[in-house]
Motif scaffolding. Structure first.
Motif, PDB file in Angstrom:
ATOM      1  N   PRO A 297      49.582  40.696  45.084  1.00  0.00           N
ATOM      2  CA  PRO A 297      50.051  39.998  43.891  1.00  0.00           C
ATOM      3  C   PRO A 297      51.694  39.477  44.120  1.00  0.00           C
ATOM      4  O   PRO A 297      52.205  38.860  43.144  1.00  0.00           O
ATOM      5  CB  PRO A 297      50.292  41.184  43.089  1.00  0.00           C
TER       6      PRO A 297
ATOM      7  N   TYR B 299      45.670  43.344  46.209  1.00  0.00           N
ATOM      8  CA  TYR B 299      45.463  43.176  44.674  1.00  0.00           C
ATOM      9  C   TYR B 299      43.916  42.354  44.523  1.00  0.00           C
ATOM     10  O   TYR B 299      43.775  41.454  45.186  1.00  0.00           O
ATOM     11  CB  TYR B 299      46.402  42.315  44.149  1.00  0.00           C
TER      12      TYR B 299
ATOM     13  N   GLU C 277      42.105  40.780  41.125  1.00  0.00           N
ATOM     14  CA  GLU C 277      42.142  40.651  39.669  1.00  0.00           C
ATOM     15  C   GLU C 277      40.899  40.725  38.999  1.00  0.00           C
ATOM     16  O   GLU C 277      40.068  40.748  39.430  1.00  0.00           O
ATOM     17  CB  GLU C 277      42.653  39.162  39.536  1.00  0.00           C
ATOM     18  N   GLY C 278      41.077  41.198  37.837  1.00  0.00           N
ATOM     19  CA  GLY C 278      40.260  41.747  37.137  1.00  0.00           C
ATOM     20  C   GLY C 278      39.638  40.509  36.094  1.00  0.00           C
ATOM     21  O   GLY C 278      40.294  39.575  35.990  1.00  0.00           O
TER      22      GLY C 278
ATOM     23  N   PRO D 242      42.708  41.421  32.949  1.00  0.00           N
ATOM     24  CA  PRO D 242      43.388  41.237  34.259  1.00  0.00           C
ATOM     25  C   PRO D 242      44.765  41.793  34.153  1.00  0.00           C
ATOM     26  O   PRO D 242      45.299  41.992  35.091  1.00  0.00           O
ATOM     27  CB  PRO D 242      43.484  39.630  34.483  1.00  0.00           C
TER      28      PRO D 242
ATOM     29  N   ILE E  64      45.887  47.502  34.507  1.00  0.00           N
ATOM     30  CA  ILE E  64      46.033  47.650  36.102  1.00  0.00           C
ATOM     31  C   ILE E  64      45.558  49.044  36.618  1.00  0.00           C
ATOM     32  O   ILE E  64      46.230  50.055  35.942  1.00  0.00           O
ATOM     33  CB  ILE E  64      47.382  47.494  36.642  1.00  0.00           C
TER      34      ILE E  64
ATOM     35  N   GLU F 251      33.097  42.121  44.677  1.00  0.00           N
ATOM     36  CA  GLU F 251      33.631  40.780  43.968  1.00  0.00           C
ATOM     37  C   GLU F 251      32.781  39.446  44.694  1.00  0.00           C
ATOM     38  O   GLU F 251      32.455  38.415  43.959  1.00  0.00           O
ATOM     39  CB  GLU F 251      35.259  40.700  44.285  1.00  0.00           C
TER      40      GLU F 251
ATOM     41  N   GLN G 253      32.772  41.087  40.077  1.00  0.00           N
ATOM     42  CA  GLN G 253      34.296  41.379  40.152  1.00  0.00           C
ATOM     43  C   GLN G 253      34.816  42.664  39.081  1.00  0.00           C
ATOM     44  O   GLN G 253      34.061  42.570  37.922  1.00  0.00           O
ATOM     45  CB  GLN G 253      34.838  40.112  39.481  1.00  0.00           C
TER      46      GLN G 253
ATOM     47  N   ARG H  71      38.914  45.212  34.889  1.00  0.00           N
ATOM     48  CA  ARG H  71      40.201  45.440  35.122  1.00  0.00           C
ATOM     49  C   ARG H  71      40.664  45.346  36.548  1.00  0.00           C
ATOM     50  O   ARG H  71      39.960  45.148  37.552  1.00  0.00           O
ATOM     51  CB  ARG H  71      40.545  46.676  34.535  1.00  0.00           C
ATOM     52  N   SER H  72      42.037  44.900  36.655  1.00  0.00           N
ATOM     53  CA  SER H  72      42.798  44.544  38.085  1.00  0.00           C
ATOM     54  C   SER H  72      42.917  45.839  38.714  1.00  0.00           C
ATOM     55  O   SER H  72      43.259  46.862  38.243  1.00  0.00           O
ATOM     56  CB  SER H  72      43.837  43.679  37.943  1.00  0.00           C
TER      57      SER H  72
END
Length: 336
Positions: free
Chosen positions: A83, A111, A113-114, A118, A121, A164, A169, A172-173
């Motif tokens: 990130p 990281y 990402e969501g 997103p 966390i 992912e 995916q 949420r992140s």
């Protein structure tokens, strides 16, 4: 004819991608990704990470720097980004933060990402430092404390990345946070919560992993266990979700002995999750208990129960998956 074929190919690919995206995420699919967390890969990682080459990973010392680079390189191999920007996996902590008692150090961050939320966390954490080398030259390898949690996060991250790639995916992140300075007083996690990469108000939960590779004396006759600490302190939903995930996927005997408010060991206050809990972020601390090799040079990778450790890492993965993909953010109903 070539143009027509190309158009049909692109249309087929688009339909395929949409089907993949809209496909319901069944229990079997989730289990497939959990099963990518293997005892053999954990062992390979830990025999390197807890070797003499890393000199006990003492905060600010060359062995800790080597460990940080190992983690960075593993995330790069998995094509999991940071990130902080391209190739910048280190949250630098100046020596002044340690009152100049220790050299500058760094948390290691990666990281995913969501897709839908997103900005929400999930933090999966472990400390990667240990206590270094004593005056007699004995290296404290820290295989269980906390090499086990550290390499478990690598495997959990790999499972999420594979999902992912296949179109699953997380909604949420997820921040994979390897903190330094735990053995000096939870300093790396303290730095993170005072200088968060993502706002603390956006942090849904912290799942903290500190020693998950051994069996303590209380469970020698029944090793199908893991201690959970803190799951019900701030969020009833998190505690219930955790229990349901275990019932569905791993069937451990969840031991809440050290979750007792009157626990004389005060383990709830002694690992990195506590710096998140202080900010009313729901936490779970996964722990196998102490043993005869705790904080001794004999905490070596040959004593780790790798099959058991893999199952414990899967529990953490499945719990993170459920939190990441549920419709609603966890409710904090027991704020400090």
């Amino acid at each position: 004819m070539i143009k027509k074929f190309l158009l049909l190919s692109l249309l087929s690919l688009a339909i395929s991608c949409k089907v993949q995206k809209d496909k319901p995420i069944s229990e079997a699919i989730v289990t497939d990704y959990g099963e990518t967390i293997t005892a053999s890969e954990l062992k390979d990682h830990l025999y390197t990470f807890a070797s003499d080459e890393f000199q006990g990973r003492d905060t600010g010392e060359p062995g800790q720097k080597k460990a940080a680079n190992y983690l960075k390189e593993e995330y790069q191999k998995m094509n999991i980004s940071s990130p902080l920007g391209e190739n910048d996996y280190f949250q630098e902590i100046p020596s002044s933060f340690f009152d100049n008692q220790y050299n500058a150090s760094e948390n290691v961050v990666a990281y995913i990402e969501g897709s839908e939320f997103p900005n929400e966390i999930i933090v999966i954490s472990a400390h990667y430092d240990h206590v270094g080398v004593d005056e007699q030259g004995n290296i404290y390898n820290g295989a269980d404390d906390d090499g086990s949690g550290t390499v478990a996060i690598l495997e959990i991250a790999e499972a999420f990345k594979k999902a992912e790639k296949d179109g699953f995916q997380p909604r949420r992140s997820i921040l994979f946070l390897h903190v330094t300075g735990e053995e000096k007083g939870l300093l790396g996690s303290d730095y993170y919560t005072k200088n968060p990469i993502f706002p603390l108000e956006n942090t849904v939960t912290n799942l903290n992993t500190d020693m998950i590779g051994r069996i303590d004396p209380q469970h020698e006759n029944d090793p199908n266990y893991i201690y959970l600490i803190g799951s019900d302190k701030l969020s009833t939903e998190l505690h219930e979700l955790s229990e349901n995930v275990n019932d569905k996927y791993t069937q451990f005997n969840l031991d809440y002995t050290y979750n007792d408010e009157n626990d004389p060991n005060r383990f709830y206050y002694r690992s990195d999750h506590y710096n998140f809990a202080k900010h009313n972020i729901p936490v779970i601390f996964y722990f196998n208990g102490t043993h005869a090799d705790y904080h001794k040079p004999t905490d070596t990778p040959d004593k780790i129960e790798y099959d058991l450790m893999a199952r414990r890492a899967k529990l953490i993965f499945y719990t993170a998956w459920e939190v990441a993909n549920r419709d609603d953010r966890l409710i904090v109903d027991k704020a400090n």
